[in-house]
Enzyme design. Structure first.
Site, PDB file in Angstrom:
ATOM      1  N   GLU A 196     -18.739 -16.810 -18.944  1.00  0.00           N
ATOM      2  CA  GLU A 196     -19.679 -16.240 -17.947  1.00  0.00           C
ATOM      3  C   GLU A 196     -19.902 -14.755 -18.200  1.00  0.00           C
ATOM      4  O   GLU A 196     -19.827 -13.924 -17.274  1.00  0.00           O
ATOM      5  CB  GLU A 196     -19.148 -16.482 -16.536  1.00  0.00           C
ATOM      6  N   GLU A 270     -19.352 -26.025 -15.459  1.00  0.00           N
ATOM      7  CA  GLU A 270     -18.386 -25.993 -14.347  1.00  0.00           C
ATOM      8  C   GLU A 270     -19.108 -26.507 -13.101  1.00  0.00           C
ATOM      9  O   GLU A 270     -20.072 -25.875 -12.646  1.00  0.00           O
ATOM     10  CB  GLU A 270     -17.885 -24.570 -14.080  1.00  0.00           C
TER      11      GLU A 270
HETATM   12  C1  GLA Z   1     -16.097 -19.112 -12.528  1.00  0.00           C
HETATM   13  C2  GLA Z   1     -15.188 -19.040 -13.743  1.00  0.00           C
HETATM   14  C3  GLA Z   1     -13.997 -19.948 -13.636  1.00  0.00           C
HETATM   15  C4  GLA Z   1     -13.406 -19.877 -12.245  1.00  0.00           C
HETATM   16  C5  GLA Z   1     -14.475 -20.289 -11.254  1.00  0.00           C
HETATM   17  C6  GLA Z   1     -13.977 -20.233  -9.843  1.00  0.00           C
HETATM   18  O1  GLA Z   1     -17.141 -19.839 -12.653  1.00  0.00           O
HETATM   19  O2  GLA Z   1     -15.838 -19.310 -14.963  1.00  0.00           O
HETATM   20  O3  GLA Z   1     -13.053 -19.506 -14.572  1.00  0.00           O
HETATM   21  O4  GLA Z   1     -13.013 -18.596 -11.975  1.00  0.00           O
HETATM   22  O5  GLA Z   1     -15.540 -19.401 -11.330  1.00  0.00           O
HETATM   23  O6  GLA Z   1     -12.885 -21.026  -9.690  1.00  0.00           O
END
Ligand code: GLA
Length: 798
Positions: A196, A270
C-alpha cells in the site's frame, strides 16, 4: 455487475515467467504442488490468472506464520483449505528475520520456508508478501528498529541507507524462499513489492528499485503491488501487477482498478471480514452478511481475492504495532476472522465454505475441517513470587541528556531514566514527548503517567525537603505501523524540564539510563531475584510476578488477566504478549504446545500492579470487555473549550452523496493550528455524522503528513456499540471511521471535530473521505462549515 471485457490475447510485462506450460488437466481438489511434482506454471492472462494455461480463480486467505504457534501451522492451513481456499497469503516481517543488521533468523516461528512447504502439502498455493514494509498491525510495520539509529533516515524512500538495508534483506529472502517459487516446483505463485505504498508516497522510482531488488534476489514469478482504490495511481508502475484492497463495495474497487488495469484479472488483495482491535477502543466485528454478499459478487465475476484475515491468530511477544496517531494494537489478532484466534471454525467459516462449494473447479472437493483442539481451565493459582523491577536493574549508562531508546541499542522493552532532584518547591515536570508511557516516580512513589495517547507529558511534583531520586520509567508499546509515524523512536524524546510555580522551566541534565529490553527463554529471568510475594499481594512499583501452575495434561487455554494491570506475560519462556486491563481484550490465548503436563512457569511483568495476583486459565476467550474506568488517563484528551462563536468559517458548502473521496479548495488559503469540520446535516437527514478520513492540503494543494496531529475536540463519538472513535478520521485507514454517538443517546447536528495540527499551517483545502460501504451507510455529511485558526479551542475546558 459484469466486469469481464472482450477476450484479447496480450500479456503485460509483469508476467515474467510468461510461458504457460500446460499441465495435464485438473487433478482432484486443486492441484497440490509438490517439489518433486512436474513443474506448474502460473501467469497473468487477459481476464484471469492462468495455472498451467487454464483459468484459475484465486480464492485466497491471509495467515501470518508468526501469529500462529508453529505446532499449529498445519492445523490452521488445513482449516483454511477446508474453508475452500486454494491459496494462502503470508507477510514476512523484516524485523523478525533480521533482528540485528546482517544476522538472519529463519528458525522457530520465523521458519517461513517450512510454512510454505506445509501449505503446499495441504494443497494450498502461496502468495508471498515479504515487504520490506508490511504494515499488518505489526511492530513498526515489520521494519527493524535498528534502522532508526540513523537520526534522519527516511524509510520507504530512496534514502540509500534504507535502500541498501532493504536490498540486503530481500537478497536473503530470495536465498531462503526463492526455491519455493512455482517456477522451481514450489507453491509461491506471486510476490508483493512493498505494501500500500500509495498511502505513503507517489515515487514510482522507489517502487522500481524494490522491484529490481526482488528480481536480483532471484524472484522470477509475477511481482505485484497492492493499494486501496483511491491510492492505486500513486507510485503506479506498469511493470508491477496491481491489485486493489477494499472491505466493501467490490464494484467501486474494481472500477478504480480498471482505470489502471484496462485488461487482466481483477484481484482484491485484502478483503476484510472483520478488523483489528486497539487498546481502549471497542472490539471490532464485521458485518457477516455484507462480507458474504461481497464475496459472492467477486466469485460470480470471476475475480480473485484474498480474505484479510482468514485466520488472525495472536501477535505474540512484543510484536504488536500501533495505529496512528498512536493507538496501540491488542495482542489478540482474532480480527473476527472466519477461523478464530485459537483455530476454531465459526459460522462465518461454515457460511464461507458453503459459498465456495458453489464455485469449485470441476472435480475439486473440500476436505473436512480439522477438529477443535482440546481446551482446559485451571486455577486460580497464586503468583507466589515477586521481583521488583527497581531492585533488579542492570548497570546504569550515564548520559548528560536523555536520548531515545534506540540510541542505547535497545529495540523493544522499557527504559528507565533516573536523576536526582535537589530540595525545592512544588513544581511541574514536563517532558518534550514520551513514546509511549512514562511512569513518574519520586523517591519510589508513583506520582503520575505521561501519556502519548493524549500528548499529556506533564506531572505535578510536591515540595522536596531534601534531594530525591526522580525516575521516569518509559514503557514502549509497539512502534506505529502506518504512515510517516513509522519513524517511531521510543523513550524520552527531547529535553525534560522542571518548572516551579512562577519560575522559568529549567532543563534537567545528568541522568542514569537503564535499558530494560524484553527477551524470551528461561535465561531471560535468570537476572531477576524473586522472593516471596508480600502477603497483601501488593506491589510497590513495577514488578515481575511468578507462578508455578501444575497441570495434568497440556491443552489450549485462555489466561484471564482481569485482575492484573498492564504489562507482558511469559509462559515457560515463551513471551505470550501484552495485556492491559482497560480491554477490550481481557484474555490471552495460550497454545497447548507451549504448556506441559507437570510444572509450568508463568511470569507476569505488571507496570501498574495487580488487584489480585492470581493466574486463571479459561476455556473461552474474552475479547470484547472495555473497562475505561481502569484507565490511568481518565480523560482521553486534555480538556478544552470550543471557541467557535468568535470564529468565521473559511468555507461552507455541501458534500456530494456516496462513498467517493471529495477534495475541497478554499477560495483563500487559511492559516491556523486548529482545523474544525462542522456538520450541519447528513445526506440521510438523520442526526449522525461520520468521517472515514480527513486529509488537509498545504498551500500547494499537497496532502500534509498527519505526524503530530491529535484530536483536540469532538462533541460526540460512539464508543460502546462500535468503535466510532474520532481518531479513526486521521489514522489513514478508510475502513474505519469517526461516528457520532447512536447507542444510548443520539445528539444532533451541528457536530464538530477539531484537529490540532501541533503548529500553525497554511491550508488551501482538505480531502474528505466519507464513511465507506453501501449507499445506505449512515453519517455521511451533507451541509458543513470549516474553520481554521489558532484559537478555535481553549485549554482547560468549559
Ligand atoms: C492495510 C494493510 C494491512 C493491514 C490492514 C488492516 O490494508 O495493508 O497490512 O494493516 O490494512 O488490518
Amino acid at each position: 455487475m459484469n466486469i469481464r471485457i472482450p477476450e484479447r490475447v496480450a500479456r503485460a510485462a509483469w508476467a515474467l515467467n510468461g510461458a504457460a506450460a500446460l499441465a495435464a488437466g485438473i487433478g482432484i481438489a486443486s492441484p497440490a504442488p509438490t517439489l518433486a511434482a512436474p513443474r506448474h506454471s502460473f501467469s497473468v492472462g487477459v481476464n484471469t490468472f492462468l495455472l498451467d494455461g487454464k483459468p484459475f480463480q484465486i480464492r485466497c486467505g491471509e495467515i501470518h506464520a508468526p501469529r500462529v504457534p508453529r505446532e499449529y501451522w498445519q492445523n490452521r492451513l488445513r482449516a483454511a483449505r477446508a474453508m475452500g481456499l486454494n491459496t494462502v497469503c503470508a507477510y514476512l516481517f523484516w524485523n523478525m528475520h533480521e533482528p540485528t543488521p546482517g544476522q538472519f533468523n529463519w528458525a522457530g516461528q520465523a521458519d517461513a520456508a517450512e510454512f510454505c512447504r506445509l501449505a503446499q502439502e495441504e494443497g494450498l498455493w502461496v502468495i508471498l508478501r515479504p515487504g520490506p514494509y508490511s504494515c499488518a498491525e505489526w511492530e513498526m510495520g515489520g521494519f527493524p528498529w535498528w534502522l532508526l539509529k540513523d537520526d534522519d533516515i527516511r524509510l520507504r524512500s530512496n534514502d540509500p541507507r534504507y535502500l541498501e538495508a532493504a536490498r540486503r534483506y530481500l537478497q536473503e529472502v530470495g536465498r531462503a524462499l526463492g526455491p519455493l517459487q512455482v517456477t522451481r516446483g514450489g507453491p509461491i505463485l506471486m510476490v508483493q513489492v512493498e505494501n500500500e505504498y500509495g498511502f505513503y508516497g507517489k515515487d514510482a522510482q522507489y517502487m522500481g528499485a524494490l522491484r529490481q531488488a526482488m528480481i536480483d534476489a532471484g524472484f522470477d514469478v509475477t511481482l505485484f503491488d497492492c493499494n486501496p482504490p483511491q491510492q492505486l495511481k500513486d507510485g503506479y508502475r506498469a511493470d508491477l501487477f496491481p491489485v486493489v484492497n477494499f472491505g466493501s463495495d467490490p464494484a467501486g474497487g474494481f472500477k478504480a482498478l480498471r482505470e489502471i488495469l484496462p485488461q487482466g484479472p481483477l484481484m482484491c488483495g485484502e478483503f476484510y471480514p472483520g478488523w483489528f482491535d486497539t487498546w481502549g477502543a471497542p472490539h471490532h466485528t464485521g458485518n457477516a452478511a455484507r462480507y458474504l454478499a461481497d464475496l459472492e459478487t467477486m466469485l460470480q465475476a470471476g475475480a480473485s481475492f484474498s480474505i484479510y484475515m482468514a485466520h488472525g491468530g495472536t501477535t505474540f511477544g512484543w510484536w504488536s504495532g500501533a495505529d496512528r496517531p498512536f493507538k496501540p494494537d491488542t495482542s489478540s489478532y482474532d480480527y473476527d476472522a472466519p477461523i478464530t484466534e485459537a483455530g476454531w471454525v465459526t459460522d462465518k467459516f461454515l457460511q464461507t465454505r458453503a459459498l465456495f462449494a458453489k464455485y469449485l473447479q470441476p472435480g475439486e472437493t473440500l476436505p473436512e475441517a480439522p477438529a477443535r483442539n482440546p481446551v482446559l481451565a485451571f486455577g486460580p493459582v497464586a503468583a507466589a513470587e515477586q521481583a521488583s523491577l527497581f531492585a533488579n536493574l542492570p548497570a546504569a549508562r550515564p548520559d548528560l541528556k536523555p536520548r531515545a531508546m534506540e540510541q542505547y541499542d535497545e529495540g523493544y522493552g522499557c527504559i528507565l531514566y533516573r536523576t536526582t532532584l535537589p530540595a525545592g518547591p512544588a513544581a511541574v515536570l514536563e517532558a518534550t514527548a514520551v513514546h509511549d508511557f512514562g511512569y513518574v516516580f519520586l523517591g519510589g512513589e508513583r506520582l503520575g503517567v505521561m501519556d502519548r495517547r493524549s500528548g499529556n507529558f506533564k506531572v505535578r511534583l510536591p515540595e522536596r525537603r531534601q534531594p530525591v531520586t526522580l525516575d521516569i520509567l518509559v514503557e514502549a508499546m509497539g512502534r506505529v505501523n502506518f504512515g510517516q509515524e513509522v519513524h517511531d523512536r521510543k523513550g524520552l524524546r527531547g529535553p525534560v524540564r522542571l518548572a516551579a510555580t512562577g519560575a522559568a522551566a529549567s532543563e534537567l541534565t545528568g541522568w542514569q539510563v537503564f535499558p530494560l529490553p524484553y527477551g524470551e527463554g528461561g535465561a531471560y529471568f535468570d537476572r531477576l531475584r524473586f522472593s516471596a510475594s508480600p502477603a497483601d499481594g501488593r506491589q510497590t512499583g513495577p514488578a515481575f510476578w511468578r507462578a508455578t501452575v501444575q497441570l495434568e495434561k497440556a491443552a489450549d487455554t485462555f489466561l484471564d488477566l482481569r485482575s492484573w494491570g498492564k504489562g507482558l506475560v511469559w509462559v515457560n519462556g515463551h513471551c505470550l504478549g501484552r495485556f492491559w486491563n482497560i480491554g477490550p481484550t481481557q484474555t490471552m490465548y495460550l497454545p497447548g504446545p507451549w504448556l506441559q503436563a507437570g510444572q509450568n512457569q508463568i511470569v507476569i511483568l505488571d507496570v501498574l500492579g495487580p488487584d489480585k495476583p492470581v493466574i486463571v486459565g479459561l476455556e473461552t476467550p474474552i475479547l470484547d470487555q472495555l473497562r475505561p474506568q481502569l484507565d490511568f488517563a481518565q480523560t482521553r484528551r486534555p480538556p478544552v473549550a470550543l471557541r467557535l462563536d468568535s470564529a468565521k468559517p473559511v468555507h461552507s458548502a455541501a458534500f456530494l452523496p456516496g462513498p467517493a473521496a471529495q477534495e475541497v479548495r478554499f477560495n483563500t488559503a487559511a492559516k491556523g493550528r486548529f482545523f474544525c469540520l462542522e456538520s450541519l446535516s447528513a445526506q440521510d437527514g438523520k442526526a449522525y455524522a461520520a468521517v472515514a478520513e480527513l486529509d488537509l492540503l498545504d498551500e500547494a494543494g499537497k496532502p500534509l503528513s498527519h505526524e503530530g496531529w491529535t484530536v483536540a475536540y469532538v462533541d460526540s463519538e460512539e464508543r460502546e456499540r462500535e468503535d466510532g472513535t474520532a481518531e479513526n478520521a486521521i489514522d489513514g485507514q478508510t475502513a474505519n471511521f469517526w461516528h457520532t454517538q447512536w447507542g444510548g443517546a443520539s445528539p444532533g447536528h451541528p457536530h464538530r471535530l477539531v484537529l490540532d495540527l501541533g503548529q500553525s499551517r497554511l491550508l488551501s483545502g482538505f480531502r474528505y473521505v466519507p464513511r465507506q460501504g453501501a449507499a445506505t451507510a449512515g453519517g455521511r455529511i451533507k451541509d458543513y462549515r470549516v474553520y481554521v485558526g489558532d484559537s478555535l479551542v481553549a485549554t482547560g475546558g468549559n
